[in-house]
Design an enzyme around this catalytic site. Structure first.
Site, PDB file in Angstrom:
ATOM      1  N   ARG A   1     -14.331 -11.188  -6.582  1.00 48.14           N
ATOM      2  CA  ARG A   1     -12.882 -11.102  -6.760  1.00 48.14           C
ATOM      3  C   ARG A   1     -12.217 -12.330  -6.126  1.00 48.14           C
ATOM      4  O   ARG A   1     -12.833 -13.056  -5.352  1.00 48.14           O
ATOM      5  CB  ARG A   1     -12.341  -9.830  -6.114  1.00 48.14           C
ATOM      6  CG  ARG A   1     -12.732  -8.551  -6.824  1.00 48.14           C
ATOM      7  CD  ARG A   1     -12.318  -7.320  -6.045  1.00 48.14           C
ATOM      8  NE  ARG A   1     -13.119  -7.137  -4.837  1.00 48.14           N
ATOM      9  CZ  ARG A   1     -12.943  -6.165  -3.962  1.00 48.14           C
ATOM     10  NH1 ARG A   1     -11.956  -5.292  -4.131  1.00 48.14           N
ATOM     11  NH2 ARG A   1     -13.715  -6.066  -2.892  1.00 48.14           N
TER      12      ARG A   1
ATOM     13  N   LYS B   1     -11.246  -9.872   0.753  1.00 45.17           N
ATOM     14  CA  LYS B   1     -11.969  -9.214   1.834  1.00 45.17           C
ATOM     15  C   LYS B   1     -11.696  -9.886   3.174  1.00 45.17           C
ATOM     16  O   LYS B   1     -11.204 -11.015   3.240  1.00 45.17           O
ATOM     17  CB  LYS B   1     -13.469  -9.199   1.548  1.00 45.17           C
ATOM     18  CG  LYS B   1     -13.852  -8.326   0.364  1.00 45.17           C
ATOM     19  CD  LYS B   1     -13.416  -6.873   0.553  1.00 45.17           C
ATOM     20  CE  LYS B   1     -14.186  -6.169   1.646  1.00 45.17           C
ATOM     21  NZ  LYS B   1     -13.756  -4.753   1.810  1.00 45.17           N
TER      22      LYS B   1
ATOM     23  N   TYR C   1      -7.543  -7.446   2.682  1.00 42.29           N
ATOM     24  CA  TYR C   1      -8.117  -6.236   3.267  1.00 42.29           C
ATOM     25  C   TYR C   1      -8.765  -6.601   4.593  1.00 42.29           C
ATOM     26  O   TYR C   1      -9.444  -7.625   4.699  1.00 42.29           O
ATOM     27  CB  TYR C   1      -9.173  -5.618   2.342  1.00 42.29           C
ATOM     28  CG  TYR C   1      -8.601  -4.967   1.108  1.00 42.29           C
ATOM     29  CD1 TYR C   1      -7.823  -3.807   1.195  1.00 42.29           C
ATOM     30  CD2 TYR C   1      -8.847  -5.483  -0.158  1.00 42.29           C
ATOM     31  CE1 TYR C   1      -7.299  -3.207   0.072  1.00 42.29           C
ATOM     32  CE2 TYR C   1      -8.325  -4.887  -1.296  1.00 42.29           C
ATOM     33  CZ  TYR C   1      -7.559  -3.746  -1.178  1.00 42.29           C
ATOM     34  OH  TYR C   1      -7.037  -3.156  -2.303  1.00 42.29           O
TER      35      TYR C   1
ATOM     36  N   HIS D   1      -9.677  -3.654   7.349  1.00 42.50           N
ATOM     37  CA  HIS D   1     -10.491  -2.521   7.819  1.00 42.50           C
ATOM     38  C   HIS D   1     -10.989  -2.758   9.250  1.00 42.50           C
ATOM     39  O   HIS D   1     -12.180  -2.718   9.539  1.00 42.50           O
ATOM     40  CB  HIS D   1     -11.660  -2.279   6.869  1.00 42.50           C
ATOM     41  CG  HIS D   1     -11.248  -1.924   5.473  1.00 42.50           C
ATOM     42  ND1 HIS D   1     -10.661  -0.710   5.163  1.00 42.50           N
ATOM     43  CD2 HIS D   1     -11.310  -2.628   4.313  1.00 42.50           C
ATOM     44  CE1 HIS D   1     -10.396  -0.679   3.874  1.00 42.50           C
ATOM     45  NE2 HIS D   1     -10.769  -1.817   3.335  1.00 42.50           N
TER      46      HIS D   1
ATOM     47  N   GLU E   1      -4.697  -2.496   3.181  1.00 42.68           N
ATOM     48  CA  GLU E   1      -4.958  -1.057   3.210  1.00 42.68           C
ATOM     49  C   GLU E   1      -3.983  -0.278   4.081  1.00 42.68           C
ATOM     50  O   GLU E   1      -3.941   0.958   4.005  1.00 42.68           O
ATOM     51  CB  GLU E   1      -6.396  -0.770   3.666  1.00 42.68           C
ATOM     52  CG  GLU E   1      -6.679  -0.996   5.141  1.00 42.68           C
ATOM     53  CD  GLU E   1      -7.068  -2.428   5.466  1.00 42.68           C
ATOM     54  OE1 GLU E   1      -7.488  -2.674   6.612  1.00 42.68           O
ATOM     55  OE2 GLU E   1      -6.952  -3.299   4.575  1.00 42.68           O
TER      56      GLU E   1
ATOM     57  N   VAL F   1      -9.864   8.254  -4.262  1.00 43.98           N
ATOM     58  CA  VAL F   1     -11.285   8.003  -4.525  1.00 43.98           C
ATOM     59  C   VAL F   1     -11.958   9.257  -5.068  1.00 43.98           C
ATOM     60  O   VAL F   1     -12.659   9.226  -6.089  1.00 43.98           O
ATOM     61  CB  VAL F   1     -12.009   7.516  -3.255  1.00 43.98           C
ATOM     62  CG1 VAL F   1     -13.522   7.498  -3.471  1.00 43.98           C
ATOM     63  CG2 VAL F   1     -11.529   6.128  -2.874  1.00 43.98           C
TER      64      VAL F   1
ATOM     65  N   VAL G   1     -13.556  10.063   2.199  1.00 44.61           N
ATOM     66  CA  VAL G   1     -12.592  10.444   3.234  1.00 44.61           C
ATOM     67  C   VAL G   1     -11.792   9.227   3.680  1.00 44.61           C
ATOM     68  O   VAL G   1     -12.351   8.148   3.873  1.00 44.61           O
ATOM     69  CB  VAL G   1     -13.323  11.066   4.444  1.00 44.61           C
ATOM     70  CG1 VAL G   1     -12.345  11.386   5.557  1.00 44.61           C
ATOM     71  CG2 VAL G   1     -14.075  12.311   4.010  1.00 44.61           C
ATOM     72  N   LEU G   2     -10.498   9.400   3.839  1.00 46.69           N
ATOM     73  CA  LEU G   2      -9.643   8.312   4.333  1.00 46.69           C
ATOM     74  C   LEU G   2      -8.675   8.842   5.368  1.00 46.69           C
ATOM     75  O   LEU G   2      -7.975   9.833   5.135  1.00 46.69           O
ATOM     76  CB  LEU G   2      -8.847   7.684   3.177  1.00 46.69           C
ATOM     77  CG  LEU G   2      -7.789   6.660   3.593  1.00 46.69           C
ATOM     78  CD1 LEU G   2      -8.456   5.394   4.139  1.00 46.69           C
ATOM     79  CD2 LEU G   2      -6.865   6.306   2.435  1.00 46.69           C
TER      80      LEU G   2
ATOM     81  N   ASP H   1     -16.481   1.193   4.642  1.00 48.59           N
ATOM     82  CA  ASP H   1     -15.709   0.089   5.219  1.00 48.59           C
ATOM     83  C   ASP H   1     -14.815   0.549   6.359  1.00 48.59           C
ATOM     84  O   ASP H   1     -14.278  -0.277   7.109  1.00 48.59           O
ATOM     85  CB  ASP H   1     -14.885  -0.646   4.144  1.00 48.59           C
ATOM     86  CG  ASP H   1     -14.005   0.279   3.321  1.00 48.59           C
ATOM     87  OD1 ASP H   1     -13.898   1.471   3.677  1.00 48.59           O
ATOM     88  OD2 ASP H   1     -13.432  -0.186   2.320  1.00 48.59           O
TER      89      ASP H   1
END
Length: 362
Positions: free
Chosen positions: A15, A74, A93, A95, A117, A179, A239-240, A270
């Protein structure tokens, strides 16, 4: 403003932060864009595509990084920490909850690091820049899971859709957010038996309006998780908890009770992962076997479909990039959603959720 677009360095991450069409919008607004050569090649965008959109192609990473605003996909890897600069704005992003080294490097550099995010629209608890990649990752989780269930890939040899006279495969999804919902759509479409577990009863009710009786919707507690996981052919972690490390819902002991050759795909990897035995992997080496179960832990799953993913991401990020380019850090005062995305600024850890993970860095 001068805007840099480096080539991604993560394993098989194809990407790119800005597409040629996004570059054109920024150029028409009077900004200068410096794109590292071949940055968009993996997504199907040539250097000429960027030149024709008004970008300047630079031959080295430094040429893209040495700008006021850097737009990536990323998080920076260790080899890129040297490019981080005081008062530079980094939009990508991050994380951070699962990456202490990066967190410390961002704080030490003085960069203003805004994480896609954690950009959050106030009042609706919506994560507009995470959603498009969550949609793609959710759909890919079943696609990859079905692949690794094939015997030649090391799996049980289960066809998720089954055939007349033979039971279909069972897909268990932990988490009914974006998701999980998208994973269920693909799994149902393939003809699998699907269970979704979530702690939000209102979300489960909403999912019933989407899937009806085609998906078994369960309240997530230890008893239900244990029963579902034992019978799963494909277990998907979805899960987030915004900005925080994902809670571990499946222990090693429970993984031991799964069938030999079953598959785990943890999309939450991540953010640390929600399954104890899952470790980050890469597109080059995506799976490993632990306790007789195949584990897939690629943290940049959408990088497998960069043509689709880059455009989907840009559709969401571009309005924020334009605002940052036009207003600089003043945009953080004018846009509360963007302000929530700030993780590190002025040598300080800003985001409350990440502060809870690393209290000693506050």
């Amino acid at each position: 403003m001068d805007i840099g677009v480096p080539k991604e360095t993560k394993d098989q991450e194809f990407r790119v932060g800005l597409s040629p069409s996004s570059v054109r919008v920024l150029k028409e607004s009077g900004h200068n864009i410096f794109v590292e050569t071949q940055a968009g090649a993996g997504a199907g965008f040539t250097d000429d595509d960027y030149r024709n959109s008004g970008a300047e192609i630079v031959p080295t990473p430094e040429g893209a990084w040495n700008q006021e605003l850097v737009v990536k996909v990323k998080e920076p890897l260790a080899i890129e920490y040297k490019y981080l600069q005081k008062d530079q704005v980094l939009f990508t992003y991050l994380h951070l909850a699962a990456n202490r080294n990066l967190t410390e490097s961002l704080i030490n550099s003085g960069v203003c690091a805004i994480a896609y995010e954690t950009v959050e629209q106030t009042g609706v608890n919506r994560l507009p820049l995470l959603t498009p990649m969550s949609v793609i990752a959710g759909r890919l989780s079943v696609q990859f899971g079905a692949r690794f269930l094939e015997r030649q890939q090391g799996g049980r040899g289960v066809l998720l859709g089954g055939v007349p006279g033979v039971q279909p495969g069972r897909v268990v999804i932990l988490g009914g957010g974006v998701v999980g919902t998208e994973a269920a759509k693909i799994a149902v479409g393939m003809g699998a038996r699907v269970q979704i577990l979530d702690v939000n009863v209102e979300r489960l009710s909403y999912l019933e309006t989407i899937f009806g009786s085609r998906v078994e919707l369960l309240y997530s507690n230890s008893a239900h998780i244990e029963a579902a996981v034992r019978e799963a052919d494909l277990l998907i972690g979805a899960v987030l908890v915004t900005g925080r490390r994902a809670p571990v819902l499946v222990s090693r002991e429970l993984v031991k009770q799964m069938r030999l050759g079953s598959v785990i795909v943890d999309v939450a990897v991540d953010q640390g992962g929600c399954i104890e035995t899952v470790q980050p992997t890469s597109h080059t080496n995506p799976v490993y076997v632990e306790e007789g179960v195949l584990h897939y832990g690629v943290p940049n799953m959408p990088g497998a479909v960069p043509w689709t993913a880059t455009q989907a991401l840009n559709n969401s990020t571009l309005p924020y990039v334009v605002q940052l380019a036009n207003q600089g850090v003043e945009a953080l005062k004018n846009n509360p959603a963007l302000a929530k995305g700030v993780n590190v600024q002025n040598h300080r850890l800003i985001h409350p959720a990440v502060q809870e993970v690393f209290p000693d860095l506050v």
